[in-house]
Enzyme design. Structure first.
Site, PDB file in Angstrom:
ATOM      1  CD  GLN A  56      -2.775   1.321   0.066  1.00  8.74           C
ATOM      2  OE1 GLN A  56      -3.110   0.325  -0.580  1.00  8.74           O
ATOM      3  NE2 GLN A  56      -3.184   2.533  -0.258  1.00  8.74           N
ATOM      4  CD  GLU A  57       2.484   3.730   3.708  1.00  8.80           C
ATOM      5  OE1 GLU A  57       2.930   4.726   3.117  1.00  8.80           O
ATOM      6  OE2 GLU A  57       1.602   3.801   4.576  1.00  8.80           O
ATOM      7  CB  SER A  58       6.568   1.696  -1.540  1.00  8.02           C
ATOM      8  OG  SER A  58       6.815   0.338  -1.182  1.00  8.02           O
TER       9      SER A  58
END
Length: 175
Positions: A56-58
């Protein structure tokens, strides 16, 4: 030709609906598997949760950088990472370290474990990871729940991704 195209589309739709492991692996890769498993084990985290946060972050891009200055796989802000480095015995923190997958995931896993201990539940910990501890502390104090729609969507998405990673990579992740 039309019948063949229809058959292919129907097959793809069936596979998309059934979501077999190989299909999920195509759409949700697991990179840095050893690092993810190792730090999940070291910090007593569900490896599927750790993989979900990273995705989700990267999207597993080690060189990711946000407009707010968050860096690496787990999108850590340099000031947060510097504090984590001090808590974990590091003394020579450099911002460039956040581009190193091993260091970034180690710091991010430590931080996620810290948030889980502090809040006692996964949804609040994920909300704090996304919106910051001050916001979550205020929401909990006021009894209002997550007040940012972006953060509610983030938490829901990470929870969905955790299920996807568990289903697709369960044995590899130790689940």
């Amino acid at each position: 030709m039309v019948v063949l195209a229809g058959g292919v589309l129907a097959s793809v739709a069936l596979v998309q609906q059934a979501k077999p492991g190989w299909w999920e692996r195509l759409w949700y890769p697991l990179r840095y598997e050893q690092i993810v498993r190792g730090h999940a084990r070291n910090y007593s985290l569900d490896p599927a949760l750790l993989a979900a946060v990273i995705y989700q972050e990267s999207k597993f891009k080690a060189n990711a950088q946000s407009g707010s200055g968050a860096i690496g796989l787990m999108q850590l802000l340099p000031d947060t990472a510097k504090g984590i480095a001090l808590h974990t015995g590091g003394s020579a923190f450099r911002v460039a370290d956040l581009y190193d997958p091993e260091i970034n995931v180690r710091y991010g896993a430590w931080y996620l474990r810290h948030l889980l201990r502090k809040y006692g539940d996964e949804r609040s910990a994920l909300a704090a990871y996304n919106a910051g501890q001050d916001n979550v502390d205020r929401w909990r104090r006021d009894g209002t729940g997550i007040q940012f729609s972006e953060t509610r969507a983030y938490v829901d998405r990470v929870e969905d991704l955790k299920t996807i990673y568990r289903d697709a990579y369960g044995k590899e992740l130790g689940g």
